[in-house]
Design an enzyme around this catalytic site. Structure first.
Site, PDB file in Angstrom:
ATOM      1  N   GLY A   1      31.704  48.815  32.365  1.00 10.33           N
ATOM      2  CA  GLY A   1      32.824  49.398  33.086  1.00 10.33           C
ATOM      3  C   GLY A   1      32.439  50.768  33.566  1.00 10.33           C
ATOM      4  N   GLY A   2      33.407  51.442  34.156  1.00 15.24           N
ATOM      5  CA  GLY A   2      33.135  52.755  34.718  1.00 15.24           C
ATOM      6  C   GLY A   2      32.739  53.766  33.674  1.00 15.24           C
TER       7      GLY A   2
ATOM      8  N   VAL B   1      33.800  44.908  17.124  1.00 18.24           N
ATOM      9  CA  VAL B   1      35.051  44.194  16.865  1.00 18.24           C
ATOM     10  C   VAL B   1      34.990  42.836  17.543  1.00 18.24           C
ATOM     11  CG1 VAL B   1      37.545  44.250  17.040  1.00 18.24           C
ATOM     12  CG2 VAL B   1      36.270  46.387  16.797  1.00 18.24           C
TER      13      VAL B   1
ATOM     14  N   ASP C   1      44.324  57.140  27.773  1.00 12.93           N
ATOM     15  CA  ASP C   1      43.975  55.939  28.545  1.00 12.93           C
ATOM     16  C   ASP C   1      44.354  54.685  27.781  1.00 12.93           C
ATOM     17  OD1 ASP C   1      43.084  54.730  30.869  1.00 12.93           O
ATOM     18  OD2 ASP C   1      41.002  54.590  30.220  1.00 12.93           O
TER      19      ASP C   1
ATOM     20  N   PRO D   1      45.840  47.704  28.114  1.00 13.63           N
ATOM     21  CA  PRO D   1      45.396  46.464  27.456  1.00 13.63           C
ATOM     22  C   PRO D   1      43.884  46.316  27.385  1.00 13.63           C
ATOM     23  CG  PRO D   1      47.237  46.026  28.935  1.00 13.63           C
ATOM     24  CD  PRO D   1      46.833  47.447  29.175  1.00 13.63           C
ATOM     25  N   ALA D   2      43.149  46.851  28.370  1.00 16.11           N
ATOM     26  CA  ALA D   2      41.693  46.719  28.352  1.00 16.11           C
ATOM     27  C   ALA D   2      41.051  47.539  27.250  1.00 16.11           C
ATOM     28  CB  ALA D   2      41.121  47.137  29.708  1.00 16.11           C
TER      29      ALA D   2
END
Length: 884
Positions: free
Chosen positions: A19-20, A101, A143, A146-147
């Site tokens: 991701g970013g 996890v 931040d 859900p992600a």
């Protein structure tokens, strides 16, 4: 990637995701013989210094937190490595080694559809508890989405990615390029965070604290419960604009069976103003746990409330296209009654008109069942529309007046309706499919045809608070009175399928119960059919009633089960049977020829706003919300202007009186007993609050300290004492007393002697004293009408009332003591006026969009702020289809 690559002591195995904010790899710690996750950042280039600072900030923030639902940080470092670059290319990277996890993100879980209420809470309560730990340590995540929440196969959530975290003491103003975020869907160079999950203060680039996380938490909880984003738009800018200025689609009717406690908790998280949100994350955790305890397995009627008002576009959900919606949103109807005739007990519910940007109400099926006549404010004021499957709605009326209460002729060629003009109600007709409307009967309302089309039944108002039920020929001639009631409104007269009996709703004007009555069409004695012990549903207007297609039942609305649902009463009396369940309110049932039933699901939001005033009482700024609660009415300022008294005015009871601190938004409940309390106002020194309530059985005046405490009953008569206001000396209270429904008058109570005396003759109400205590301003004529007229009378009753204006209601003296502020209502608007006390030309100072005239205003003592309440209707039309 080569499996032999290492970062520090960690052997890289494979990529988990990217991701970013970097790339996450699965790795192995040979020393402790365990798998871990390792997040890798590039530290090369101009952004490297910033990203290095962020890397170590995340590591410090997360490693400082010990909580089973926060990812554990094991190690952090930086080194030159070929990981993540082109083949043969080395670069400077930073890395964080953390607990691995197992499971998927909450984002992927919700992408499959909304979670159940219980599963949502089982995931989100530990997340809230994790945030409470972070906030207690002075760390704001910034931040939450859900992600950034991973859920194990057994449902255990873990909060990830503290890359945007800041300690409370740090500068967390998110402006400037040094605070860019690289996350996907994140606006760069302006604010940090993911656009769809930002708080309003984040989206505005303002300083944030832990309450920003609570808003993001609320947005995430909303998505788990509904399966949809709370705020959407074509771009990040659109999304952030929605976050700052718009409300998400109400979750109450998107989630079957959701409890009031969970609704309240979610709405509090989503308050725009941080001061209106939870002031402690632990309090949020406790309320979520209480909400989980409230979860039941009951099934409820689904979404029947439209979106909040937006640009006036109306997407219609017709029955033919509703299958997917129904499948996604779950059960439409729980256990219901099973009357004879069409089996409504094995029914399904499907949407007819569920619109964004307009109120849709009073849907009536045509005799063919192919079209629906409905009332809507799609273009501002209320008109009659024709709605056909697969077609846009067609307006059949178009005047500055409100046109409401449609009814079809038996041949389906004509629509009968009420037109509300400034001079009174009128019954009009319009061809259903083209042609000019025409007035049929003056001074009349609530008309409907007999089954053979030869007669019309309707209601006519007479002086002295009397209403009569009339029958006339279809052309409006040969009028005959068949029933009359004093002190009541009569609405929704409907003729039985055999043409013999008329059912209608009787609404007493003063504190009584709303019931269905019947009377022979040919004339005779009227008698109650229902025996309810609940008052009229706020905002439901007529409530409505109609016969079943076989004439064996009368359908009507009642709160006998706790919420406003539809019931079927046997036409010969007996025990009613429930037809709908859920939060409601369900109202205005109308039967179709096939035995199905259209009904309105009506919601209202009562909010209190404030507008700053200049020296001439004209607004000098845009209005602002003083409180975002959806059930507030009757604002009254404290003498110093720092507090506001109000009463709750929800669809359900009990209703209570409160005092709101305008700065802190903290509120105190003043009333402590009774089902209906209203109109709280302050004493001249602000230490007391007086209101009226029914704790003693009838409406009496009550008083308590403005900081809360025991209440004292001030009056105790067989009549009703309402709308009290302290006189400036603090020793007397002026109020309205109603000994009979048609006999309101202004009275004065002496607090020392406990005696009362009349100030005006009958038919005067809404009293307010002048600043010097010498005058009382009041309204004359019946409550709720548009033509009271404003009057003044000496406070000692030494002279008769003197008329100041021909129209107006709810008057009060302006701060200068020489002029009077009052209200009038026309179609779609409430107007606020000021007029000299001696009379003369009125000047309009403000205009409030509304569809009802049940508004009240107050002006602070210094004249700088006007408080008023608004009423937004949010109704939609649904069909109850008989089972096969």
């Amino acid at each position: 990637m080569s499996p032999t690559l290492q970062l520090g002591p960690y052997r890289i195995l494979d990529e988990i995701g990217s991701g970013g904010m970097g790339v996450v790899y699965r790795a192995f710690d040979d020393r402790l013989q365990r798998e871990i996750a390792i997040k890798v950042f590039s530290l090369d280039g101009r952004a490297g210094r910033r990203d290095r600072a962020r890397l170590f900030e995340e590591a410090r923030a997360a490693s400082a937190l010990k909580h089973p639902n926060i990812v554990s940080i094991f190690d952090v470092g930086e080194e030159v490595s070929g990981i993540g670059g082109e083949p043969g290319e080395d670069r400077l990277v930073g890395w964080i080694a953390m607990e691995r996890v197992e499971g998927g993100t909450l984002e992927s879980l919700v992408s499959l559809g909304a979670l159940s209420i219980r599963k949502s809470l089982d995931i989100m309560i530990p997340v809230a508890d994790a945030l409470a730990t972070a906030h207690a340590a002075g760390i704001v995540h910034r931040d939450i989405k859900p992600a950034n929440i991973v859920v194990t196969p057994d449902g255990h959530p873990t909060v990830l990615d503290f890359g945007l975290a800041r300690r409370t003491g740090d500068s967390v103003s998110d402006t400037g390029p040094s605070q860019q975020t690289l996350a996907p869907r994140t606006l760069e160079g302006l604010v940090v965070g993911t656009a769809a999950f930002m708080s309003p203060e984040q989206a505005s680039g303002e300083r944030v604290d832990f309450r920003s996380d609570l808003f993001s938490f609320g947005v995430t909880l909303y998505e788990t419960l509904t399966g949809r984003r709370a705020f959407t738009g074509r771009s990040d800018v659109d999304v952030m604009h929605a976050i700052i200025h718009s409300a998400p689609a109400p979750v109450r009717f998107l989630v079957p069976g959701i409890s009031e406690s969970l609704l309240w908790t979610l709405e509090k998280c989503l308050e725009k103003d941080p001061a209106d949100r939870y002031q402690s994350t632990l309090d949020l955790v406790l309320d979520l746990k209480r909400a989980r305890a409230d979860v039941t397995q009951s099934r409820a009627t689904i979404v029947t409330r439209p979106e909040r008002r937006l640009p006036r576009r109306v997407p219609l959900l017709q029955a033919a296209g509703a299958v997917a919606l129904i499948a996604v949103l779950g059960f439409l109807l729980g256990r219901v009654g099973r009357p004879s005739g069409p089996d409504l007990g094995a029914s399904r519910i499907e949407p007819v008109v569920r619109a964004t940007g307009a109120d849709w109400a009073e849907g009536v099926p045509s005799p063919t069942g192919k079209n629906v006549a409905a009332t809507s404010n799609l273009r501002g004021n209320y008109d009659i529309y024709l709605v056909a499957p697969g077609s846009d709605p067609v307006a059949r009326t178009d005047t500055p007046d409100d046109e409401i209460d449609p009814s079809w002729s038996p041949d389906g060629g004509t629509i009968l309706y009420t037109r509300e003009t400034p001079d009174g109600d009128e019954i009009w007709t319009t061809p259903a499919f083209g042609g000019a409307p025409r007035r049929l009967i003056a001074d009349a309302c609530s008309g409907s045809y007999s089954p053979d089309g030869r007669h019309i039944v309707y209601v006519k108002s007479l002086p002295g608070f009397k209403e009569v039920l009339c029958v006339a020929d279809a052309d409006g001639g040969n009028i005959k009175v068949i029933a009359e009631r004093k002190g009541s409104r009569l609405v929704s007269p409907r003729v039985s399928p055999d043409g013999v009996t008329v059912a209608f709703v009787d609404i007493p004007l003063i504190q009584s119960e709303v019931n269905v009555w019947t009377v022979p069409l040919a004339g005779g004695a009227a008698a109650p059919l229902t025996h309810e012990n609940t008052p009229l549903a706020d905002g439901l207007g007529t409530n409505g009633c109609d016969w079943s297609v076989d004439g064996r039942f009368v359908h009507y609305s009642s709160t006998r089960s706790g919420s406003w649902n539809l019931w079927a009463m046997p036409a010969r009396g007996g025990t009613p049977r429930r037809l709908t369940v859920g939060a409601g309110p369900d109202a205005f049932p109308r039967t179709a020829p096939d035995g199905s039933m259209l009904f309105e699901v009506h919601r209202e939001r009562w909010s209190i706003w404030g507008v700053a005033l200049g020296a001439n009482l004209k607004p000098v700024e845009s209005p602002r919300l003083l409180s975002a609660d959806g059930g507030m009415w009757g604002p009254a300022f404290s003498p110093d202007g720092t507090r506001l008294a109000f009463c709750t005015y929800p669809h359900e009871e009990p209703r209570h009186a409160y005092v709101l601190d305008l700065k802190t938004k903290a509120r105190i409940r003043i009333s402590n007993a009774g089902r209906r309390n209203a109109n709280p106002t302050f004493s001249p020194d602000g230490s007391k609050v007086v209101w009226f309530g029914d704790a003693g059985g009838t409406y009496d005046l009550w008083m308590a300290n403005s900081e809360g405490g025991p209440a004292t009953r001030l009056t105790d008569t067989p009549g009703q004492e309402i709308r009290p206001y302290f006189m400036p000396n603090g020793k007397q209270i002026v109020f309205t007393r109603i000994d009979k429904p048609d006999e309101p008058a202004v009275w004065m109570l002496d607090l020392e002697t406990k005696t009362s005396r009349a100030i005006t003759p009958k038919s005067f109400s809404y009293p307010r004293p002048s600043q010097d205590g010498k005058w009382i301003v009041c309204a004359g004529d019946r409550e709720g009408g548009l033509n009271h007229g404003i009057w003044v009378v000496p406070s000692d009753g030494s002279a008769a009332p003197r008329k100041v204006t021909e129209r107006g209601y709810r008057p009060l003296f302006a701060p200068d003591g020489r002029s009077i502020v009052y209200l009038t209502t026309d179609a779609g608007f409430c107007h606020v006026w000021v007029v000299p006390m001696e009379g003369g030309e009125s000047t309009k100072i403000f205009q409030i969009p509304t569809y009802r005239n049940y508004l009240q205003v107050d002006i602070s003592r210094d004249g700088k702020l006007l408080a008023y309440n608004t009423i937004d209707a949010e109704s939609s039309i649904w069909r109850l289809v008989p089972g096969q």
